[in-house]
Design a protein around this motif. Structure first.
Motif, PDB file in Angstrom:
ATOM      1  N   GLY A  53       0.753  -1.096  -0.113  1.00  0.00           N
ATOM      2  CA  GLY A  53      -0.052   0.082   0.075  1.00  0.00           C
ATOM      3  C   GLY A  53       0.721   1.282   0.052  1.00  0.00           C
ATOM      4  N   CYS A  54       1.934   1.372  -0.958  1.00  0.00           N
ATOM      5  CA  CYS A  54       2.867   2.477  -0.919  1.00  0.00           C
ATOM      6  C   CYS A  54       2.150   3.590  -1.146  1.00  0.00           C
ATOM      7  N   GLY A  55       0.894   3.625  -1.766  1.00  0.00           N
ATOM      8  CA  GLY A  55       0.232   5.098  -1.971  1.00  0.00           C
ATOM      9  C   GLY A  55       1.030   5.831  -3.209  1.00  0.00           C
ATOM     10  N   THR A  56       1.287   7.240  -2.936  1.00  0.00           N
ATOM     11  CA  THR A  56       1.941   8.074  -3.889  1.00  0.00           C
ATOM     12  C   THR A  56       3.473   8.039  -3.687  1.00  0.00           C
ATOM     13  N   LYS A  58       5.493   7.911  -0.651  1.00  0.00           N
ATOM     14  CA  LYS A  58       6.063   8.916   0.413  1.00  0.00           C
ATOM     15  C   LYS A  58       7.488   8.328   0.556  1.00  0.00           C
ATOM     16  N   TYR A  59       7.688   6.951   0.829  1.00  0.00           N
ATOM     17  CA  TYR A  59       8.780   6.516   1.122  1.00  0.00           C
ATOM     18  C   TYR A  59      10.032   5.906   0.148  1.00  0.00           C
ATOM     19  N   VAL A  60       9.577   5.755  -1.034  1.00  0.00           N
ATOM     20  CA  VAL A  60      10.235   5.165  -2.331  1.00  0.00           C
ATOM     21  C   VAL A  60      11.787   5.889  -2.160  1.00  0.00           C
ATOM     22  N   ASP A  74       0.572  -1.257  -4.729  1.00  0.00           N
ATOM     23  CA  ASP A  74      -0.715  -0.447  -4.440  1.00  0.00           C
ATOM     24  C   ASP A  74      -1.838  -1.026  -5.357  1.00  0.00           C
ATOM     25  N   GLN A  75      -2.930  -0.890  -5.050  1.00  0.00           N
ATOM     26  CA  GLN A  75      -4.326  -1.487  -5.764  1.00  0.00           C
ATOM     27  C   GLN A  75      -4.612  -0.272  -6.684  1.00  0.00           C
ATOM     28  N   SER A  76      -3.991   0.994  -6.530  1.00  0.00           N
ATOM     29  CA  SER A  76      -4.618   1.994  -7.128  1.00  0.00           C
ATOM     30  C   SER A  76      -3.660   2.469  -8.479  1.00  0.00           C
ATOM     31  N   THR A  78      -3.626   5.143  -9.909  1.00  0.00           N
ATOM     32  CA  THR A  78      -3.314   6.692 -10.180  1.00  0.00           C
ATOM     33  C   THR A  78      -2.199   7.023  -9.067  1.00  0.00           C
ATOM     34  N   GLN A  79      -2.470   6.290  -7.849  1.00  0.00           N
ATOM     35  CA  GLN A  79      -1.511   6.422  -6.696  1.00  0.00           C
ATOM     36  C   GLN A  79       0.021   5.884  -7.282  1.00  0.00           C
ATOM     37  N   LEU A  80       0.056   4.833  -7.701  1.00  0.00           N
ATOM     38  CA  LEU A  80       1.211   4.070  -8.163  1.00  0.00           C
ATOM     39  C   LEU A  80       1.868   5.072  -9.281  1.00  0.00           C
ATOM     40  N   ALA A  97      -2.143  -4.292  -7.688  1.00  0.00           N
ATOM     41  CA  ALA A  97      -2.529  -5.627  -7.214  1.00  0.00           C
ATOM     42  C   ALA A  97      -2.980  -5.347  -5.835  1.00  0.00           C
ATOM     43  N   SER A  98      -4.198  -6.019  -5.475  1.00  0.00           N
ATOM     44  CA  SER A  98      -4.534  -6.076  -4.346  1.00  0.00           C
ATOM     45  C   SER A  98      -3.488  -6.773  -3.181  1.00  0.00           C
ATOM     46  N   ALA A  99      -3.287  -6.157  -2.139  1.00  0.00           N
ATOM     47  CA  ALA A  99      -2.285  -6.869  -1.155  1.00  0.00           C
ATOM     48  C   ALA A  99      -2.859  -7.928  -0.618  1.00  0.00           C
ATOM     49  N   THR A 115       2.423   1.218   5.802  1.00  0.00           N
ATOM     50  CA  THR A 115       2.173   2.611   6.462  1.00  0.00           C
ATOM     51  C   THR A 115       0.790   3.062   6.344  1.00  0.00           C
ATOM     52  N   TRP A 116       0.211   2.905   7.166  1.00  0.00           N
ATOM     53  CA  TRP A 116      -1.314   3.608   7.319  1.00  0.00           C
ATOM     54  C   TRP A 116      -2.129   2.542   6.215  1.00  0.00           C
ATOM     55  N   VAL A 117      -1.793   1.517   6.355  1.00  0.00           N
ATOM     56  CA  VAL A 117      -2.716   0.572   5.422  1.00  0.00           C
ATOM     57  C   VAL A 117      -3.385  -0.449   6.111  1.00  0.00           C
ATOM     58  N   LEU A 118      -2.989  -1.331   6.961  1.00  0.00           N
ATOM     59  CA  LEU A 118      -3.887  -2.316   7.486  1.00  0.00           C
ATOM     60  C   LEU A 118      -4.823  -1.547   8.338  1.00  0.00           C
ATOM     61  N   SER A 120      -6.444   1.056   7.670  1.00  0.00           N
ATOM     62  CA  SER A 120      -7.335   1.698   6.663  1.00  0.00           C
ATOM     63  C   SER A 120      -8.467   0.560   6.076  1.00  0.00           C
ATOM     64  N   ILE A 121      -8.030  -0.858   6.471  1.00  0.00           N
ATOM     65  CA  ILE A 121      -8.860  -1.839   5.799  1.00  0.00           C
ATOM     66  C   ILE A 121      -9.772  -2.286   6.883  1.00  0.00           C
ATOM     67  N   LEU A 122     -11.024  -1.912   6.424  1.00  0.00           N
ATOM     68  CA  LEU A 122     -12.220  -1.829   7.554  1.00  0.00           C
ATOM     69  C   LEU A 122     -12.908  -3.490   7.701  1.00  0.00           C
ATOM     70  N   ASP A 125     -12.049  -9.570   7.287  1.00  0.00           N
ATOM     71  CA  ASP A 125     -11.378 -10.728   6.681  1.00  0.00           C
ATOM     72  C   ASP A 125     -10.385 -10.336   5.641  1.00  0.00           C
ATOM     73  N   GLN A 126     -10.543  -9.176   5.002  1.00  0.00           N
ATOM     74  CA  GLN A 126      -9.612  -8.710   4.239  1.00  0.00           C
ATOM     75  C   GLN A 126      -8.346  -8.255   4.653  1.00  0.00           C
ATOM     76  N   GLN A 127      -8.622  -7.522   6.147  1.00  0.00           N
ATOM     77  CA  GLN A 127      -7.510  -7.311   6.702  1.00  0.00           C
ATOM     78  C   GLN A 127      -6.327  -8.303   7.032  1.00  0.00           C
ATOM     79  N   ALA A 129      -6.352 -11.243   5.497  1.00  0.00           N
ATOM     80  CA  ALA A 129      -5.843 -11.700   4.295  1.00  0.00           C
ATOM     81  C   ALA A 129      -4.747 -11.060   3.788  1.00  0.00           C
ATOM     82  N   VAL A 130      -4.730  -9.596   3.863  1.00  0.00           N
ATOM     83  CA  VAL A 130      -3.455  -8.742   3.655  1.00  0.00           C
ATOM     84  C   VAL A 130      -2.154  -9.007   4.530  1.00  0.00           C
ATOM     85  N   LEU A 131      -2.432  -9.304   5.723  1.00  0.00           N
ATOM     86  CA  LEU A 131      -1.402  -9.521   6.500  1.00  0.00           C
ATOM     87  C   LEU A 131      -0.682 -11.228   6.336  1.00  0.00           C
TER      88      LEU A 131
HETATM   89  C1  LIG Z   1      -3.635   5.890   3.713  1.00  0.00           C
HETATM   90  S1  LIG Z   1      -2.629   5.337   2.282  1.00  0.00           S
HETATM   91  C2  LIG Z   1      -1.245   5.112   2.680  1.00  0.00           C
HETATM   92  C3  LIG Z   1      -0.099   5.243   1.589  1.00  0.00           C
HETATM   93  C4  LIG Z   1       1.210   5.059   1.962  1.00  0.00           C
HETATM   94  N1  LIG Z   1       1.570   3.958   2.584  1.00  0.00           N
HETATM   95  C5  LIG Z   1       1.747   6.214   2.777  1.00  0.00           C
HETATM   96  O1  LIG Z   1       2.029   6.075   4.019  1.00  0.00           O
HETATM   97  O2  LIG Z   1       1.392   7.652   2.513  1.00  0.00           O
HETATM   98  C6  LIG Z   1      -3.475   3.663   2.045  1.00  0.00           C
HETATM   99  C7  LIG Z   1      -2.810   3.088   0.478  1.00  0.00           C
HETATM  100  O3  LIG Z   1      -3.136   1.620   0.877  1.00  0.00           O
HETATM  101  C8  LIG Z   1      -3.684   1.293  -0.565  1.00  0.00           C
HETATM  102  N2  LIG Z   1      -4.652   0.006  -0.253  1.00  0.00           N
HETATM  103  C9  LIG Z   1      -5.414   0.108   0.553  1.00  0.00           C
HETATM  104  N3  LIG Z   1      -5.727  -1.233   0.519  1.00  0.00           N
HETATM  105  C10 LIG Z   1      -5.327  -2.026  -0.105  1.00  0.00           C
HETATM  106  C11 LIG Z   1      -5.117  -3.276  -0.625  1.00  0.00           C
HETATM  107  N4  LIG Z   1      -5.933  -4.372  -0.152  1.00  0.00           N
HETATM  108  N5  LIG Z   1      -4.188  -3.657  -1.621  1.00  0.00           N
HETATM  109  C12 LIG Z   1      -3.468  -2.893  -2.032  1.00  0.00           C
HETATM  110  N6  LIG Z   1      -3.300  -1.496  -1.599  1.00  0.00           N
HETATM  111  C13 LIG Z   1      -4.141  -1.010  -0.841  1.00  0.00           C
HETATM  112  C14 LIG Z   1      -4.443   2.508  -0.917  1.00  0.00           C
HETATM  113  O4  LIG Z   1      -4.651   2.353  -2.258  1.00  0.00           O
HETATM  114  C15 LIG Z   1      -3.600   3.892  -0.547  1.00  0.00           C
HETATM  115  O5  LIG Z   1      -2.594   4.158  -1.757  1.00  0.00           O
END
Ligand SMILES: C[S@@+](CC[C@H](N)C(=O)[O-])C[C@H]1O[C@@H](n2cnc3c(N)ncnc32)[C@H](O)[C@@H]1O
Length: 231
Positions: A53-56, A58-60, A74-76, A78-80, A97-99, A115-118, A120-122, A125-127, A129-131
């Motif tokens: 869930g690297c988002g835009t 921030k750390y790369v 990341d699954q998005s 546009t973020q990638l 892809a989905s994590a 970072t701020w990914v787990l 954010s998954i509400l 079951d998905q949370q 699965a990602v772990l």
């Molecule tokens: C709050 S942002 C955090 C982004 C980045 N890690 C940061 O610290 O700025 C959450 C990111 O996780 C991605 N994300 C959320 N659930 C995901 C999943 N199941 N698989 C892949 N990416 C996911 C979202 O698309 C989003 O870019």
């Protein structure tokens, strides 16, 4: 989905698809002092790193020069795309892809960060699965580092909707139940270019009520770092 939900930073928030530039301003303002990076640097040196869930990105740009390989997931799209434009791509690969199903080989990664990914998954079951999927790709003795908001800071007070419900506490409890240990609490802050920028970002993510609570371009923030070693 109601209007409130679509404005929050939950995993499928429209901000990650329709307003990645806005998310990027938020993300770059977050931890302006770079203390999370300082914490992570010695732990990732010369390692193969997966940024879940690297988002835009921030750390790369700051961490990629220190690792042997950096995988942005990341699954998005546009973020990638924003993440891709932040670096020269040396040593970096990008997976959209989905994590929950990352497509990587088992036992192939030394360190994962999320970072701020787990939190954010509400969907629980998905949370989980990602772990599990992240653990699957880690080598023996590999580690996962998770950054989430820590309690009792100005940022948490600003975004809180219900006085008695803390998603920060729910995430902490979940992580500890899954074997994570809190290894650091970092006192830092968001710093935006101006108060207007800060209010615009909060307005776009959380809506007008919450953006009115923002009274400065600098917002105190506490970040918790959790670690889980995979044996
Ligand atoms: C709050 S942002 C955090 C982004 C980045 N890690 C940061 O610290 O700025 C959450 C990111 O996780 C991605 N994300 C959320 N659930 C995901 C999943 N199941 N698989 C892949 N990416 C996911 C979202 O698309 C989003 O870019």
């Amino acid at each position: 989905m109601n209007n409130q939900q679509t404005h929050k930073l939950e995993s499928n928030s429209k901000i990650y698809y329709e307003q990645s530039n806005m998310y990027n301003i938020f993300s770059q303002a977050e931890d302006y002092k770079g203390l999370v990076v300082d914490f992570l640097k010695p732990l990732i040196l010369d390692k193969k790193l997966l940024d879940v869930g690297c988002g835009t990105g921030k750390y790369v740009s700051v961490l990629a020069p220190l690792v042997s390989e950096y995988i942005c997931l990341d699954q998005s799209k546009t973020q990638l795309e924003i993440a891709k434009n932040k670096t020269n791509k040396d040593k970096i690969s990008y997976i959209q892809a989905s994590a929950e199903k990352n497509g990587l080989n088992s036992n192939s990664v030394d360190v994962a960060i999320a970072t701020w990914v787990l939190g954010s998954i509400l969907d629980i079951d998905q949370q989980l699965a990602v772990l599990k999927e992240t653990e699957r790709v880690l080598k023996e003795n590999g580690s996962i580092y998770v950054a989430e908001n820590d309690g009792g800071c100005e940022f948490e007070e600003i975004i809180r909707r219900e006085p008695n419900i803390s998603t920060t506490k729910q995430t902490k409890d979940w992580l500890e139940e899954k074997g994570f240990v809190k290894v650091s609490s970092i006192d830092t802050y968001f710093e935006f270019n101006s108060l207007k920028d800060a209010q615009d970002v909060f307005y776009n993510i959380w809506g007008s009520e919450i953006s009115k609570r923002v009274q400065s371009e600098k917002i105190a923030h506490k970040i918790a770092i959790y670690e889980k070693k995979v044996i």
